[in-house]
Every structure is written in structure tokens, then in C-alpha cells.
Design a protein around this motif. Structure first.
Motif, mmCIF file in Angstrom:
data_model
loop_
_atom_site.group_PDB
_atom_site.id
_atom_site.type_symbol
_atom_site.label_atom_id
_atom_site.label_comp_id
_atom_site.label_asym_id
_atom_site.label_seq_id
_atom_site.Cartn_x
_atom_site.Cartn_y
_atom_site.Cartn_z
ATOM 1 N N GLY A 4 -12.203 -5.472 -4.920
ATOM 2 C CA GLY A 4 -12.455 -5.667 -3.500
ATOM 3 C C GLY A 4 -12.915 -4.353 -2.890
ATOM 4 O O GLY A 4 -12.862 -3.312 -3.522
ATOM 5 N N GLY A 5 -13.338 -4.370 -1.639
ATOM 6 C CA GLY A 5 -13.814 -3.172 -0.977
ATOM 7 C C GLY A 5 -12.789 -2.065 -0.927
ATOM 8 O O GLY A 5 -13.081 -0.916 -1.226
ATOM 9 N N ASP A 6 -11.530 -2.408 -0.573
ATOM 10 C CA ASP A 6 -10.490 -1.392 -0.494
ATOM 11 C C ASP A 6 -9.487 -1.517 -1.626
ATOM 12 O O ASP A 6 -8.475 -0.839 -1.643
ATOM 13 C CB ASP A 6 -9.767 -1.477 0.853
ATOM 14 C CG ASP A 6 -9.044 -2.802 1.051
ATOM 15 O OD1 ASP A 6 -9.163 -3.692 0.185
ATOM 16 O OD2 ASP A 6 -8.359 -2.954 2.065
ATOM 17 N N GLY A 7 -9.730 -2.379 -2.579
ATOM 18 C CA GLY A 7 -8.805 -2.588 -3.678
ATOM 19 C C GLY A 7 -7.767 -3.643 -3.371
ATOM 20 O O GLY A 7 -7.071 -4.108 -4.253
ATOM 21 N N GLY A 8 -7.620 -4.047 -2.092
ATOM 22 C CA GLY A 8 -6.610 -5.015 -1.710
ATOM 23 C C GLY A 8 -6.841 -6.397 -2.281
ATOM 24 O O GLY A 8 -5.905 -7.155 -2.478
ATOM 25 N N GLY A 9 -8.103 -6.754 -2.553
ATOM 26 C CA GLY A 9 -8.422 -8.051 -3.127
ATOM 27 C C GLY A 9 -8.406 -8.038 -4.638
ATOM 28 O O GLY A 9 -8.716 -9.029 -5.270
ATOM 29 N N ARG A 10 -8.013 -6.942 -5.203
ATOM 30 C CA ARG A 10 -8.020 -6.762 -6.654
ATOM 31 C C ARG A 10 -6.708 -7.268 -7.257
ATOM 32 O O ARG A 10 -5.645 -7.090 -6.685
ATOM 33 C CB ARG A 10 -8.186 -5.272 -6.958
ATOM 34 C CG ARG A 10 -8.306 -4.955 -8.397
ATOM 35 C CD ARG A 10 -8.686 -3.498 -8.579
ATOM 36 N NE ARG A 10 -8.608 -3.207 -9.989
ATOM 37 C CZ ARG A 10 -8.035 -2.151 -10.514
ATOM 38 N NH1 ARG A 10 -7.514 -1.234 -9.737
ATOM 39 N NH2 ARG A 10 -7.998 -1.974 -11.805
ATOM 40 N N VAL A 37 8.524 -10.294 -5.326
ATOM 41 C CA VAL A 37 7.181 -9.738 -5.458
ATOM 42 C C VAL A 37 6.215 -10.900 -5.679
ATOM 43 O O VAL A 37 6.392 -11.681 -6.619
ATOM 44 C CB VAL A 37 7.085 -8.753 -6.646
ATOM 45 C CG1 VAL A 37 5.679 -8.187 -6.767
ATOM 46 C CG2 VAL A 37 8.103 -7.636 -6.513
ATOM 47 N N PRO A 38 5.211 -11.075 -4.808
ATOM 48 C CA PRO A 38 4.255 -12.186 -4.987
ATOM 49 C C PRO A 38 3.542 -12.087 -6.333
ATOM 50 O O PRO A 38 3.078 -11.016 -6.722
ATOM 51 C CB PRO A 38 3.265 -11.992 -3.841
ATOM 52 C CG PRO A 38 4.013 -11.197 -2.823
ATOM 53 C CD PRO A 38 4.904 -10.291 -3.605
ATOM 54 N N LYS A 49 -1.548 -9.156 -6.936
ATOM 55 C CA LYS A 49 -2.602 -8.725 -6.035
ATOM 56 C C LYS A 49 -2.186 -7.395 -5.396
ATOM 57 O O LYS A 49 -1.063 -7.263 -4.901
ATOM 58 C CB LYS A 49 -2.834 -9.789 -4.950
ATOM 59 C CG LYS A 49 -4.075 -9.570 -4.143
ATOM 60 C CD LYS A 49 -4.303 -10.770 -3.225
ATOM 61 C CE LYS A 49 -5.582 -10.583 -2.439
ATOM 62 N NZ LYS A 49 -5.823 -11.717 -1.556
ATOM 63 N N VAL A 50 -3.072 -6.422 -5.399
ATOM 64 C CA VAL A 50 -2.772 -5.082 -4.884
ATOM 65 C C VAL A 50 -2.268 -5.146 -3.442
ATOM 66 O O VAL A 50 -1.263 -4.509 -3.101
ATOM 67 C CB VAL A 50 -3.998 -4.146 -5.010
ATOM 68 C CG1 VAL A 50 -3.747 -2.825 -4.302
ATOM 69 C CG2 VAL A 50 -4.344 -3.913 -6.468
ATOM 70 N N ALA A 51 -2.920 -5.906 -2.588
ATOM 71 C CA ALA A 51 -2.511 -5.998 -1.182
ATOM 72 C C ALA A 51 -1.094 -6.560 -1.076
ATOM 73 O O ALA A 51 -0.297 -6.095 -0.251
ATOM 74 C CB ALA A 51 -3.488 -6.865 -0.392
ATOM 75 N N ASP A 52 -0.753 -7.530 -1.902
ATOM 76 C CA ASP A 52 0.599 -8.093 -1.900
ATOM 77 C C ASP A 52 1.623 -7.057 -2.353
ATOM 78 O O ASP A 52 2.720 -6.980 -1.803
ATOM 79 C CB ASP A 52 0.690 -9.314 -2.823
ATOM 80 C CG ASP A 52 -0.045 -10.525 -2.291
ATOM 81 O OD1 ASP A 52 -0.370 -10.569 -1.087
ATOM 82 O OD2 ASP A 52 -0.290 -11.445 -3.096
ATOM 83 N N LEU A 53 1.282 -6.269 -3.365
ATOM 84 C CA LEU A 53 2.193 -5.219 -3.830
ATOM 85 C C LEU A 53 2.432 -4.189 -2.731
ATOM 86 O O LEU A 53 3.567 -3.760 -2.507
ATOM 87 C CB LEU A 53 1.634 -4.532 -5.077
ATOM 88 C CG LEU A 53 1.523 -5.391 -6.333
ATOM 89 C CD1 LEU A 53 0.865 -4.605 -7.453
ATOM 90 C CD2 LEU A 53 2.879 -5.922 -6.763
ATOM 91 N N GLN A 58 6.150 -1.986 1.310
ATOM 92 C CA GLN A 58 6.447 -1.587 2.695
ATOM 93 C C GLN A 58 7.715 -2.262 3.207
ATOM 94 O O GLN A 58 8.479 -1.678 3.960
ATOM 95 C CB GLN A 58 5.270 -1.910 3.623
ATOM 96 C CG GLN A 58 4.122 -0.941 3.502
ATOM 97 C CD GLN A 58 4.502 0.454 3.991
ATOM 98 O OE1 GLN A 58 5.228 0.626 4.950
ATOM 99 N NE2 GLN A 58 4.006 1.447 3.272
ATOM 100 N N GLN A 59 7.943 -3.490 2.797
ATOM 101 C CA GLN A 59 9.119 -4.234 3.227
ATOM 102 C C GLN A 59 10.403 -3.694 2.600
ATOM 103 O O GLN A 59 11.490 -3.989 3.073
ATOM 104 C CB GLN A 59 8.962 -5.709 2.894
ATOM 105 C CG GLN A 59 7.866 -6.378 3.670
ATOM 106 C CD GLN A 59 7.586 -7.793 3.175
ATOM 107 O OE1 GLN A 59 8.276 -8.323 2.315
ATOM 108 N NE2 GLN A 59 6.543 -8.397 3.716
ATOM 109 N N GLN A 60 10.279 -2.894 1.543
ATOM 110 C CA GLN A 60 11.452 -2.346 0.859
ATOM 111 C C GLN A 60 11.895 -1.013 1.474
ATOM 112 O O GLN A 60 12.868 -0.407 1.020
ATOM 113 C CB GLN A 60 11.159 -2.134 -0.639
ATOM 114 C CG GLN A 60 10.634 -3.367 -1.338
ATOM 115 C CD GLN A 60 11.402 -4.631 -1.016
ATOM 116 O OE1 GLN A 60 12.605 -4.696 -1.214
ATOM 117 N NE2 GLN A 60 10.697 -5.654 -0.528
ATOM 118 N N ARG A 61 11.211 -0.588 2.491
ATOM 119 C CA ARG A 61 11.501 0.697 3.132
ATOM 120 C C ARG A 61 12.950 0.740 3.617
ATOM 121 O O ARG A 61 13.452 -0.203 4.220
ATOM 122 C CB ARG A 61 10.558 0.921 4.305
ATOM 123 C CG ARG A 61 10.747 2.228 4.979
ATOM 124 C CD ARG A 61 9.743 2.390 6.094
ATOM 125 N NE ARG A 61 10.063 3.589 6.848
ATOM 126 C CZ ARG A 61 9.539 3.904 7.993
ATOM 127 N NH1 ARG A 61 8.627 3.122 8.523
ATOM 128 N NH2 ARG A 61 9.879 4.999 8.603
#
Length: 63
Positions: A4-10, A37-38, A49-53, A58-61
Motif C-alpha cells: 500500500g502507499g503507506d504500508g498500512g494496506g500491506r 490481534v486481528p 495487516k500492518v494497519a491492524d497491527l 496503540q490500544q496496548q499502551r
């Protein structure tokens, strides 16, 4: 894998996702479901999926 453009769709395989999160391959298989983890299955292979990771991490903060 699709880029993907930013890697998020990868999508990453188990080994790549484990490195990305700094976890073991074993953790990705055994614990990813337990920890929410999705995950996706394509042709019998587990993918992340990178965006899901990123969103999950972030939710584990801890505040």
C-alpha cells in the motif's frame, strides 16, 4: 503480498508480523487470537495487516 502507499494496506506473514511486533513466531500463532490481534487467512496461511497491527499496538499502551 500487496504493497500500500503507506504500508498500512500491506499484509504480513507470521514471521514478518512477529518481527514487526517484536514477538516470537510462536506467540503470533498461539496468543494473537487470545490477545485480540486481528488475523486473516488466505489460502490456509495466517496473515496480519500492518494497519491492524499498528492499531492493536496503540490500544496496548499503558498509561
Amino acid at each position: 503480498m500487496r504493497a500500500g502507499g503507506d504500508g498500512g494496506g500491506r499484509y504480513l506473514g507470521v514471521d514478518e508480523a512477529a518481527v514487526y511486533l517484536g514477538m516470537s513466531r510462536r506467540w503470533m500463532y498461539r496468543e494473537s487470537r487470545r490477545h485480540g490481534v486481528p488475523r486473516y487467512y488466505f489460502g490456509g496461511k495466517l496473515r496480519f495487516k500492518v494497519a491492524d497491527l499498528d492499531n492493536w499496538a496503540q490500544q496496548q499502551r499503558v498509561h
